[in-house]
Design an enzyme around this catalytic site. Structure first.
Site, PDB file in Angstrom:
ATOM      1  N   ASN A  29       0.877  -1.173   0.000  1.00  0.00           N
ATOM      2  CA  ASN A  29       0.000   0.000   0.000  1.00  0.00           C
ATOM      3  C   ASN A  29       0.911   1.218   0.000  1.00  0.00           C
ATOM      4  OD1 ASN A  29      -1.856   2.025   0.405  1.00  0.00           O
ATOM      5  ND2 ASN A  29      -2.823   1.116   2.187  1.00  0.00           N
ATOM      6  N   ARG A  55      -8.931  17.077   3.564  1.00  0.00           N
ATOM      7  CA  ARG A  55      -9.870  17.237   2.455  1.00  0.00           C
ATOM      8  C   ARG A  55     -11.213  17.755   2.974  1.00  0.00           C
ATOM      9  NH1 ARG A  55      -9.246  11.265   0.253  1.00  0.00           N
ATOM     10  NH2 ARG A  55      -7.870  11.005   2.058  1.00  0.00           N
ATOM     11  N   ARG A  68      -2.937  -2.197  -3.272  1.00  0.00           N
ATOM     12  CA  ARG A  68      -4.102  -1.319  -3.175  1.00  0.00           C
ATOM     13  C   ARG A  68      -3.963  -0.247  -4.249  1.00  0.00           C
ATOM     14  NH1 ARG A  68      -5.065   3.761   0.647  1.00  0.00           N
ATOM     15  NH2 ARG A  68      -7.270   4.131   0.255  1.00  0.00           N
ATOM     16  N   HIS A  98     -12.848   3.637  -0.367  1.00  0.00           N
ATOM     17  CA  HIS A  98     -12.676   2.784   0.827  1.00  0.00           C
ATOM     18  C   HIS A  98     -13.370   1.439   0.651  1.00  0.00           C
ATOM     19  CE1 HIS A  98     -12.147   6.824   3.057  1.00  0.00           C
ATOM     20  NE2 HIS A  98     -10.954   6.255   2.929  1.00  0.00           N
ATOM     21  N   GLU A 140      -7.873  -4.061   5.430  1.00  0.00           N
ATOM     22  CA  GLU A 140      -7.783  -3.952   3.978  1.00  0.00           C
ATOM     23  C   GLU A 140      -6.666  -4.826   3.416  1.00  0.00           C
ATOM     24  OE1 GLU A 140      -8.855   0.667   3.202  1.00  0.00           O
ATOM     25  OE2 GLU A 140      -7.543   0.236   4.906  1.00  0.00           O
TER      26      GLU A 140
END
Length: 404
Positions: free
Chosen positions: A8, A240, A92, A180, A378
């Site tokens: 990742n 963000r 990912r 996500h 994940e």
């Protein structure tokens, strides 16, 4: 020892994990590590399955100036010192665009297609692709699998998928993707074991971390998400802004003279909790701060989660459970308590003692809906997809059908 490496990669760090393949396709986590401080203060850290330290090394900045160099350092450590030679690498990749609704074996053609989505995830996509290119160049025979954060949401119907813009733009890929997805997919697959009573029902999952979003799931499938075309939409995040009137962007360009690239950098790096508080993008620091602006940022974060819960409840036509996951969702009992207070109208009632000890079920016995805390994984999801592709030639998801 057959193993799978999961990567990742971000702009300043490369996180990696190694999973050993055991009998009947079972995966066991063996190593967890990362190279961070890329281009500034590079450092390799790694630990074993029991959190026992395996490596902690600093490097001169010129030794690890970018992501490919970080991959080389981590790869050499795994090969030469730990004797790990993975049979495949899973990655990912944040944006799969309209082309990819499930994990895929990577070749140069796939990389070229994924480069088209860099503008849709400028903080993530270039760095996700960098280690893929590095491995293709240096170890071309090692299978690589790209796993997409957008794929889980491709079950959305047309009403959730479209913007109210000319159809030609939708056909070109301007649509609501959601992100996500690897986290939500893990929760969806875990619910039958961890909370079977809600697994097939109407569930809102809140993935609350530095990046934050929420997903409405029914029968284990994504029905609606707070994120859309890019990872800027929905909830306020560390840096963000979340939901924003497009007119703000026009104002920044016409009245403030900002170029498109300046606006992009501003929205991804200088807004959210960081911009609103003027203190930090770290929720732990904001919760501990006495600064009024820090309090405003935390209040705003909680308020927007409550608003979006209402939107997702409408999409589901009711709610049967609420799940917290990711860094803030799993670790901040204070944020969970405040969010749960906003869910009272949905029937949520929090058990303060269970919440304080981070129990799986944190709602009271009298709560009309269960409120749960379920850690996400994940990396394990990526490893499972990679193994499935190696064994079966595809990554099956019996619930998942392509949406055009």
């Amino acid at each position: 020892m057959d193993s799978i490496l999961v990567v990742n990669a971000g702009s300043s760090s490369v996180k990696f994990q190694v999973f050993v393949i055991e009998g009947e396709g079972t995966l066991r986590r063996l190593i967890k590590g990362q190279v961070d401080g890329i281009g500034s203060r590079p450092r390799l850290r790694a630990s074993g399955a029991g959190s026992d330290p395996m490596a902690d090394r600093a490097y001169p900045v010129e030794a690890i100036p970018d992501v490919p160099a970080a991959m080389n350092v981590a790869g050499e450590w795994l090969r030469n010192e730990v004797r790990i030679h993975p049979m495949a690498v899973g990655h990912r990749v944040v944006h799969g665009g309209p082309d990819y609704d499930r994990p895929v074996l990577v070749d140069h053609g796939v990389v070229a297609r994924l480069e088209r989505f860099v503008a849709l995830a400028p903080l993530h996509q270039p760095h996700n692709l960098a280690p893929i290119r590095s491995i293709l160049a240096n170890f071309p025979t090692v299978p690589q699998v790209a796993c997409f954060d957008t794929a889980f949401h491709r079950t959305h119907g047309p009403l959730a998928d479209h913007y109210a813009i000319p159809h030609q733009l939708h056909a070109e890929g301007v649509r609501r993707y959601g992100f996500h997805g690897l986290s939500y997919e893990y929760i969806s697959r875990t619910l039958p074991q961890t909370a079977p009573e809600i697994a097939e029902r109407r569930v809102i999952v809140a993935h609350l971390g530095s990046g934050a979003s929420m997903c409405a799931m029914k029968g284990g499938q994504s029905v609606e998400s707070t994120m859309g075309f890019t990872a800027l939409d929905g909830l306020p995040m560390g840096t963000r802004p979340g939901q924003l009137d497009p007119g703000v962007v026009l104002y920044l360009m016409s009245e403030k003279g900002m170029t498109a690239s300046k606006v992009q950098d501003f929205l991804y790096r200088d807004c959210g909790l960081k911009g609103l508080s003027g203190v930090s993008n770290d929720m732990r620091e904001l919760e501990a701060s006495t600064d009024p602006q820090a309090k405003l940022a935390v209040d705003y974060f909680v308020y927007r989660i409550g608003l979006n819960a209402g939107m997702l409840a409408a999409a589901l036509q009711g709610v049967d459970a609420f799940v917290f996951t990711a860094g803030i969702g799993e670790n901040s009992s204070g944020i969970r308590a405040r969010v749960a207070a906003h869910l009272g109208w949905l029937g949520a009632a929090l058990d303060a003692t269970a919440n304080a000890r981070h129990a799986r079920l944190i709602s009271t016995k009298n709560s009309r809906i269960p409120v749960c805390v379920i850690p996400t994984d994940e990396e394990l999801m990526i490893a499972q997809h990679t193994l499935s592709l190696l064994m079966n030639g595809q990554s099956p998801n019996p619930r998942h059908e392509r949406v055009s």
